[in-house]
Scaffold this motif. Sequence first.
Motif, PDB file in Angstrom:
ATOM      1  N   PRO A   1       0.878  -1.197   0.066  1.00 45.25           N
ATOM      2  CA  PRO A   1      -0.056   0.150   0.186  1.00 45.25           C
ATOM      3  C   PRO A   1       0.671   1.199  -0.034  1.00 45.25           C
ATOM      4  O   PRO A   1       0.401   2.236  -0.837  1.00 45.25           O
ATOM      5  CB  PRO A   1      -1.129  -0.083   1.310  1.00 45.25           C
ATOM      6  N   GLU A   2       2.076   1.385   0.550  1.00 44.42           N
ATOM      7  CA  GLU A   2       2.734   2.332   0.851  1.00 44.42           C
ATOM      8  C   GLU A   2       3.503   2.634  -0.562  1.00 44.42           C
ATOM      9  O   GLU A   2       3.668   3.793  -1.203  1.00 44.42           O
ATOM     10  CB  GLU A   2       4.014   2.410   1.504  1.00 44.42           C
ATOM     11  N   THR A   3       3.680   1.654  -1.519  1.00 50.83           N
ATOM     12  CA  THR A   3       4.312   1.849  -2.648  1.00 50.83           C
ATOM     13  C   THR A   3       3.344   2.169  -3.593  1.00 50.83           C
ATOM     14  O   THR A   3       3.490   3.446  -4.517  1.00 50.83           O
ATOM     15  CB  THR A   3       4.646   0.394  -3.248  1.00 50.83           C
ATOM     16  N   LEU A   4       1.884   1.914  -3.639  1.00 47.64           N
ATOM     17  CA  LEU A   4       0.729   2.543  -4.350  1.00 47.64           C
ATOM     18  C   LEU A   4       0.578   3.858  -3.926  1.00 47.64           C
ATOM     19  O   LEU A   4       0.310   4.783  -4.900  1.00 47.64           O
ATOM     20  CB  LEU A   4      -0.435   1.722  -3.995  1.00 47.64           C
ATOM     21  N   SER A   5       0.788   4.372  -2.713  1.00 52.01           N
ATOM     22  CA  SER A   5       0.565   5.587  -2.411  1.00 52.01           C
ATOM     23  C   SER A   5       1.352   6.534  -3.009  1.00 52.01           C
ATOM     24  O   SER A   5       1.464   7.750  -3.348  1.00 52.01           O
ATOM     25  CB  SER A   5       0.481   5.924  -0.852  1.00 52.01           C
ATOM     26  N   ALA A   6       2.696   6.154  -2.869  1.00 50.50           N
ATOM     27  CA  ALA A   6       3.772   6.715  -3.449  1.00 50.50           C
ATOM     28  C   ALA A   6       3.942   7.126  -4.953  1.00 50.50           C
ATOM     29  O   ALA A   6       4.152   8.103  -5.472  1.00 50.50           O
ATOM     30  CB  ALA A   6       5.354   6.124  -3.324  1.00 50.50           C
ATOM     31  N   ARG A   7       3.319   5.960  -5.756  1.00 49.61           N
ATOM     32  CA  ARG A   7       2.904   6.044  -7.220  1.00 49.61           C
ATOM     33  C   ARG A   7       1.964   6.929  -7.497  1.00 49.61           C
ATOM     34  O   ARG A   7       1.953   7.821  -8.389  1.00 49.61           O
ATOM     35  CB  ARG A   7       2.598   4.653  -7.760  1.00 49.61           C
ATOM     36  N   ALA A   8       1.017   7.087  -6.623  1.00 49.52           N
ATOM     37  CA  ALA A   8      -0.150   8.214  -6.568  1.00 49.52           C
ATOM     38  C   ALA A   8       0.493   9.512  -6.576  1.00 49.52           C
ATOM     39  O   ALA A   8      -0.022  10.228  -7.495  1.00 49.52           O
ATOM     40  CB  ALA A   8      -1.258   8.020  -5.625  1.00 49.52           C
ATOM     41  N   ASN A   9       1.288   9.724  -5.617  1.00 52.12           N
ATOM     42  CA  ASN A   9       2.085  11.124  -5.496  1.00 52.12           C
ATOM     43  C   ASN A   9       2.799  11.490  -6.611  1.00 52.12           C
ATOM     44  O   ASN A   9       2.743  12.564  -7.235  1.00 52.12           O
ATOM     45  CB  ASN A   9       2.695  11.116  -4.197  1.00 52.12           C
ATOM     46  N   LEU A  10       3.599  10.532  -7.131  1.00 53.95           N
ATOM     47  CA  LEU A  10       4.366  10.755  -8.359  1.00 53.95           C
ATOM     48  C   LEU A  10       3.428  11.000  -9.633  1.00 53.95           C
ATOM     49  O   LEU A  10       3.857  11.903 -10.390  1.00 53.95           O
ATOM     50  CB  LEU A  10       5.280   9.364  -8.747  1.00 53.95           C
ATOM     51  N   ALA A  11       2.606  10.425  -9.781  1.00 49.85           N
ATOM     52  CA  ALA A  11       1.327  10.757 -10.595  1.00 49.85           C
ATOM     53  C   ALA A  11       0.878  12.120 -10.576  1.00 49.85           C
ATOM     54  O   ALA A  11       0.829  13.039 -11.779  1.00 49.85           O
ATOM     55  CB  ALA A  11       0.280   9.572 -10.917  1.00 49.85           C
ATOM     56  N   ARG A  12       0.538  12.581  -9.691  1.00 46.06           N
ATOM     57  CA  ARG A  12       0.086  13.928  -9.166  1.00 46.06           C
ATOM     58  C   ARG A  12       0.975  14.622  -9.539  1.00 46.06           C
ATOM     59  O   ARG A  12       0.788  15.736 -10.334  1.00 46.06           O
ATOM     60  CB  ARG A  12      -0.527  14.043  -7.811  1.00 46.06           C
ATOM     61  N   TRP A  13       2.386  14.697  -9.165  1.00 47.40           N
ATOM     62  CA  TRP A  13       3.356  15.673  -9.365  1.00 47.40           C
ATOM     63  C   TRP A  13       3.703  15.890 -10.808  1.00 47.40           C
ATOM     64  O   TRP A  13       4.113  16.786 -11.336  1.00 47.40           O
ATOM     65  CB  TRP A  13       4.515  15.233  -8.509  1.00 47.40           C
ATOM     66  N   LYS A  14       3.509  14.792 -11.579  1.00 51.93           N
ATOM     67  CA  LYS A  14       3.666  14.624 -13.149  1.00 51.93           C
ATOM     68  C   LYS A  14       2.796  15.609 -13.414  1.00 51.93           C
ATOM     69  O   LYS A  14       3.071  16.569 -14.502  1.00 51.93           O
ATOM     70  CB  LYS A  14       3.650  13.193 -13.786  1.00 51.93           C
ATOM     71  N   GLY A  15       1.401  15.639 -13.163  1.00 46.68           N
ATOM     72  CA  GLY A  15       0.435  16.288 -13.856  1.00 46.68           C
ATOM     73  C   GLY A  15       0.646  17.842 -13.297  1.00 46.68           C
ATOM     74  O   GLY A  15       0.404  18.938 -13.979  1.00 46.68           O
ATOM     75  N   GLU A  16       1.117  18.204 -12.244  1.00 53.91           N
ATOM     76  CA  GLU A  16       1.696  19.246 -11.522  1.00 53.91           C
ATOM     77  C   GLU A  16       2.662  20.145 -12.267  1.00 53.91           C
ATOM     78  O   GLU A  16       2.731  21.459 -12.537  1.00 53.91           O
ATOM     79  CB  GLU A  16       1.818  19.490  -9.875  1.00 53.91           C
ATOM     80  N   ALA A  17       3.504  19.098 -12.769  1.00 53.20           N
ATOM     81  CA  ALA A  17       4.810  19.849 -13.357  1.00 53.20           C
ATOM     82  C   ALA A  17       4.325  19.812 -14.903  1.00 53.20           C
ATOM     83  O   ALA A  17       5.232  20.311 -15.880  1.00 53.20           O
ATOM     84  CB  ALA A  17       5.801  18.711 -13.755  1.00 53.20           C
ATOM     85  N   GLY A  18       3.004  19.782 -15.355  1.00 55.94           N
ATOM     86  CA  GLY A  18       2.567  19.969 -16.882  1.00 55.94           C
ATOM     87  C   GLY A  18       2.543  18.623 -17.682  1.00 55.94           C
ATOM     88  O   GLY A  18       2.272  19.048 -19.118  1.00 55.94           O
ATOM     89  N   ASP A  19       2.911  17.535 -17.271  1.00 57.31           N
ATOM     90  CA  ASP A  19       3.120  16.386 -17.965  1.00 57.31           C
ATOM     91  C   ASP A  19       1.678  15.722 -17.774  1.00 57.31           C
ATOM     92  O   ASP A  19       1.491  14.695 -17.316  1.00 57.31           O
ATOM     93  CB  ASP A  19       3.966  15.562 -17.730  1.00 57.31           C
ATOM     94  N   SER A  20       0.551  16.246 -18.194  1.00 55.85           N
ATOM     95  CA  SER A  20      -0.909  15.807 -18.027  1.00 55.85           C
ATOM     96  C   SER A  20      -0.939  14.236 -18.830  1.00 55.85           C
ATOM     97  O   SER A  20      -1.570  13.425 -18.232  1.00 55.85           O
ATOM     98  CB  SER A  20      -1.765  16.901 -18.749  1.00 55.85           C
TER      99      SER A  20
END
Length: 52
Positions: free
Chosen positions: A7-26
């Motif tokens: 579950p912690e790995t899945l949460s980290a992946r969610a954070n990475l996906a979110r930050w990709k979007g924040e960085a402009g990589d929709s």
Amino acid sequence: MFGKDHPETLSARANLARWKGEAGDSAGAAAAFEQLLADRQRVLGNNHPETW
């Protein structure tokens, strides 16, 4: 070390996906969230709150 289905790995992946979007990589964020959703459904089940 956590495994790929922990579950912690899945949460980290969610954070990475979110930050990709924040960085402009929709497109990258959308692809990462699609993969994450499939893995969360497989690991946690469709009725888990983090799968919604």
